[in-house]
Write an enzyme that holds these catalytic residues in place. Sequence first.
Site, mmCIF file in Angstrom:
data_model
loop_
_atom_site.group_PDB
_atom_site.id
_atom_site.type_symbol
_atom_site.label_atom_id
_atom_site.label_comp_id
_atom_site.label_asym_id
_atom_site.label_seq_id
_atom_site.Cartn_x
_atom_site.Cartn_y
_atom_site.Cartn_z
ATOM 1 C CB CYS A 123 -0.960 -0.007 1.177
ATOM 2 S SG CYS A 123 -2.166 -1.334 1.055
ATOM 3 C CG HIS A 171 -5.998 2.720 0.109
ATOM 4 N ND1 HIS A 171 -4.812 3.186 -0.415
ATOM 5 C CD2 HIS A 171 -5.658 1.633 0.865
ATOM 6 C CE1 HIS A 171 -3.812 2.417 -0.010
ATOM 7 N NE2 HIS A 171 -4.289 1.465 0.758
#
Lengths: 147, 394
Positions: free
Chosen positions: B85, B338
């Site tokens: 991430c 995200h």
Amino acid sequence: MAEQAQATDTGPRPIVPWLKLAPKPHLEGIKCEKCGAIYLDPKRVACSKCGEAEKFAPVTLSDKGKVYVFSVVHQSFPGIKTPYVTAIVDLPEGISVRANLTGVDPEQAQKEPNKIFNLPVELTTGVTAKDREGHDVIAFSYQPSKN
Amino acid sequence: MASRGIKDRVAIIGMGCTKFGEHWDKGPDDLLVDAAYQAYESAGVEPNDVDAYWLGTMGSGISGLTLSEPLKIQYKPVTRVENMCATGSEALRQACYAVASGAFDMAMAIGVEKLKDSGYSGLVMNAPPNDGTEGSMTAPASFSLLAPAYFKKYGLDPDKGKDVLTRIAWKNHKNGAKNPKAQFQKEVSLETIKNSPKIADPLGIMDCSGVSDGSAAAIVVRAEDAHKYCKNPIYIKALSFIAGPAEGPLSQDYDFTTFREVVATAKDAYAQAGITNPREQISMAEVHDCFTPTELVLYEDLGFSPRGTAWQDVMDGFFDLEGKLPVNPDGGLKSFGHPIGASGLRMMYEMWLQMRGEAGARQIKNPKVGLTHNLGGAPGRCVSFVSVVGSQVG
Ligand SMILES: [Zn+2]
């Protein structure tokens, strides 16, 4: 390669290599012979505590432990029944294990978390699936200790 | 041996960012073209002025071709990077080092992720289901463990603790409501957040970040060249990236109230940037609020709050847009969304807007030093990135 050797057996097989089924189901870790640190995965190549990369010996882990922290899972992978309780269980050997708790009511655990923290638990196993050849796949979880 | 950093040697001269959200009508190509051309235009340069590219994506393509093909890049180096991430931040780090080294004069870092039609729900990565070990620990469940561990350690009643988490999500939505590029541009009441459907107790759906599609890009040059292109560039003061030994889930000396990797990146980044008191010296921060307890713990790992006190700062509004140290002024992962490979650059995009006075309704008054924090993995087993950027050299 332990996993491949097991694939030629005819009996049930453990879902992870650190679960041993005989003589009775238990977890087996490896211990760094230099500093004593314990790990679950037998494929480990080095000790993160002291850097030792050669000498590891198998060690039988206790089937009793205590719940360190947990979560009640309400949404999970497709096909998995919810809610269930997933936890970090601390064993007396100083290692932590990630596993589900069984025999604990998820709703109750959510309402009274303090009854679950530090709860004494013991290892239990069950058939979780069948593999492609039709062998039982055995997984482990922890349940409240009976004694 | 030392982490010396590249303080004030590299500047960002242009940035772009797509709207984040459900782009059912767009592929990664469309998103990359959109972000890249915004960045070219922002810097006032032609595509051919950029000497090299770093593309971050976790799963929306492999190799430099993922970028060179849609942008029709004319035979230049394009490197695809991946660091979970924190992939977008990793792309930026590589581009900055490339120009700092003198190997190239101008580089682009760009990140993209197309999640919404990939079957990715935020719960399932590649873990096998129900194997009694890792598989039963969904991503939200593994981060949810931070909450009870933190509440217990610092004596917070679970209901009070839930109020703290709720307020973090409430703040991020309040900020995101002022952001035309955010996935969820809506304020949400404390009551709605607190009572949202359970995912992994004590986390409800409103404690989780938005799964979305998007892309963001930055163009960097050496600091001495920045004013050729740009009146108000932003300067890189620190870049720190760390992968840990992944001992947390195995080790009883890890207590799930911290990310050791974050503590280490913060220490490294502050040393590079010369920050000694982050609570006072940092004007604003974008942090990796994948789940609300993550943001709570990050406040302490980044040194914004002393251990055991971040929850009080949350309730006091310290991290609100109008507070002393606004965190996630753009809405964060929670409200902006995200898209994995783009998130790190999206955080930097907010630094860019805020420091140039272009953040519109959510403008912070005269921010001088900003921090971005990006992580990948789970508590006890993760990679972490911290940058420090500033509007001035020195
Ligand atoms: Zn050792």
